[in-house]
Write an enzyme that holds these catalytic residues in place. Structure first.
Site, mmCIF file in Angstrom:
data_model
loop_
_atom_site.group_PDB
_atom_site.id
_atom_site.type_symbol
_atom_site.label_atom_id
_atom_site.label_comp_id
_atom_site.label_asym_id
_atom_site.label_seq_id
_atom_site.Cartn_x
_atom_site.Cartn_y
_atom_site.Cartn_z
ATOM 1 C CD GLU A 153 26.434 40.898 -12.809
ATOM 2 O OE1 GLU A 153 25.590 41.199 -13.281
ATOM 3 O OE2 GLU A 153 27.410 41.500 -12.775
ATOM 4 C CG ASN A 202 32.017 36.574 -9.830
ATOM 5 O OD1 ASN A 202 32.765 37.156 -9.109
ATOM 6 N ND2 ASN A 202 31.583 37.187 -11.033
ATOM 7 C CG HIS A 237 33.506 46.045 -11.676
ATOM 8 N ND1 HIS A 237 34.532 45.911 -12.809
ATOM 9 C CD2 HIS A 237 32.702 44.761 -11.972
ATOM 10 C CE1 HIS A 237 34.634 44.638 -13.366
ATOM 11 N NE2 HIS A 237 33.359 44.041 -12.924
ATOM 12 C CD GLU A 266 33.870 40.451 -13.156
ATOM 13 O OE1 GLU A 266 33.490 41.360 -13.567
ATOM 14 O OE2 GLU A 266 33.261 39.307 -13.245
ATOM 15 C CG ASP A 268 37.413 47.525 -13.069
ATOM 16 O OD1 ASP A 268 36.382 47.690 -12.439
ATOM 17 O OD2 ASP A 268 37.049 47.368 -14.373
HETATM 18 C C1 XIL Z 1 31.845 42.531 -19.259
HETATM 19 C C2 XIL Z 1 32.934 42.494 -20.463
HETATM 20 O O1 XIL Z 1 33.915 43.501 -19.946
HETATM 21 C C3 XIL Z 1 32.589 43.340 -21.819
HETATM 22 O O2 XIL Z 1 33.530 43.246 -22.797
HETATM 23 C C4 XIL Z 1 30.912 42.796 -22.198
HETATM 24 O O3 XIL Z 1 30.659 43.640 -23.194
HETATM 25 C C5 XIL Z 1 30.175 42.726 -21.073
HETATM 26 O O4 XIL Z 1 30.657 42.178 -19.862
HETATM 27 N N1 XIL Z 1 30.592 41.851 -14.606
HETATM 28 C C6 XIL Z 1 30.988 40.784 -15.128
HETATM 29 C C7 XIL Z 1 31.646 40.582 -16.399
HETATM 30 O O5 XIL Z 1 30.575 39.531 -14.362
HETATM 31 O O6 XIL Z 1 31.451 39.445 -17.219
HETATM 32 C C8 XIL Z 1 31.529 41.784 -17.206
HETATM 33 O O7 XIL Z 1 32.296 41.928 -18.292
HETATM 34 C C9 XIL Z 1 31.631 42.864 -16.303
HETATM 35 C C10 XIL Z 1 30.803 43.194 -15.078
#
Ligand code: XIL
Length: 341
Positions: A153, A202, A237, A266, A268
């Protein structure tokens, strides 16, 4: 196969008819085509979820325990590798791969990282710390973690409360103290510590056309300076209404032209329309059917692009573990493939 992956979102959320077959092993169905995985916690690997995880996934990533605030919570050079090692050992003992997440991020950093006594750390000291941290951590997992999210990020567009430079680079601590070179420094340190690991940038919203332009600029800059970068990670996401599949396809094609591979890191798909939306209070059959279609469409795209997209991971093994019930606001959510393990 994509359809069967998508169908699980609804199939496991509806009462199964008597005598129904259990859902297929996703690892056997989908995971033959590309590494298929999930974010997990060490607690899950110790609990009744362990067998479920071994049945469905062939790559694991730590939801939290490989982040700097977990690996080096107290002070420089003092590591707590226990929970992360447990996760890596669980995976390797079962023939699974491990993604490492994440070396540098503007969140979940331990406070000591940016301090020198009571003052802000100097540039030289922070560079040395980044190099030492990455050498130690990547060195520790050398040969066991096959792909690292080296920087997470670092690019930001249209994000309230975030500042960016002319190249869209986020102006947070690493940038403020070191300057944009911190990204080169991190990738070089990772390549030195494990020359065989795949090194990723990422990010979220990687399909947003503005972000495609900025991330592409970042990656081509790294390459032009001779810095090793192997891939771009799409956090993915998603939600009921966002993003469009066509945007995702254009982004995958654009990144492919940079000569890097891509992982979906990641995935979802929230039932709510977007991240701030809290209107959904239950997983109705209609919402689950729409979500299943979205899973189907997105995963079909990733499969079609499997020359470019070379791993797919979801951000949690089941709805009872999702981060989206607490972030960015408390709400009901059911964004994953299974209700629970
Ligand atoms: C999130 C986790 O799922 C949570 O448990 C934690 O509190 C915060 O981080 N992008 C990312 C991940 O790269 O590391 C994040 O994970 C979600 C967003």
């Amino acid at each position: 196969l994509a359809a069967s992956l998508g169908a699980c979102a609804s199939a496991t959320s509806l009462p199964a008819p008597p005598g129904a077959e259990p859902p297929p092993s996703l690892k056997e169905a989908f995971g033959r085509l590309m590494p298929f995985g999930s974010a997990v916690t060490p607690e899950q690997l110790r609990g009744p979820e362990a067998a479920f995880i071994a049945r469905h996934f062939n790559v694991l990533v730590a939801e939290n325990v490989m982040k700097p605030e977990f690996l080096a919570p107290k002070q420089e050079g003092q590591y707590e590798f226990g929970p992360a090692d447990e996760l890596v050992n669980f995976a390797l003992a079962r023939g699974m791969k491990v993604r490492g997440h994440t070396l540098l991020w503007h969140r979940q950093m331990p406070a000591w990282f940016f301090k020198e006594g009571n003052a802000v750390v100097s540039r030289a000291m922070l560079i040395a710390r980044v190099e030492r941290y990455i050498a130690d951590v990547v060195g520790h997992f050398k040969g066991r973690v096959y792909a690292w999210d080296v920087v997470n990020e670092a690019v930001t567009v249209d994000e309230p409360d975030a500042q960016a430079d002319a190249n869209g680079l986020r102006i947070a601590e690493f940038y403020k103290i070191i300057g944009p070179e911190y990204i080169d420094i991190a990738f070089r340190a990772a390549a030195k510590a494990d020359p065989d690991a795949l090194l990723f940038y990422n990010d979220y919203e990687t399909q947003n056309p503005k972000k495609v332009a900025l991330v592409s600029r970042l990656v081509s800059g790294l390459k032009a300076r001779g810095v090793k970068i192997d891939g771009i990670g799409h956090q993915a996401h998603c939600s009921a209404g966002h993003p469009g599949v066509a945007d995702f396809e254009r982004a995958i094609d654009a990144y492919a032209r940079l000569g890097v591979t891509q992982h979906v890191t990641e995935l979802d798909i929230a039932l709510n329309h977007n991240l701030m939306d809290t209107t959904v209070t239950a997983a109705t059959p209609e919402l689950l059917a729409r979500q299943a279609r979205r899973y189907g469409e997105l995963v079909s795209l990733f499969l079609r692009k499997r020359a470019q997209v070379t791993a797919l991971l979801v951000w949690g093994i089941g709805d009872s573990y999702t981060w989206l019930t607490s972030w960015p606001v408390k709400r009901f959510e059911a964004p994953l493939l299974f209700d629970t393990a």
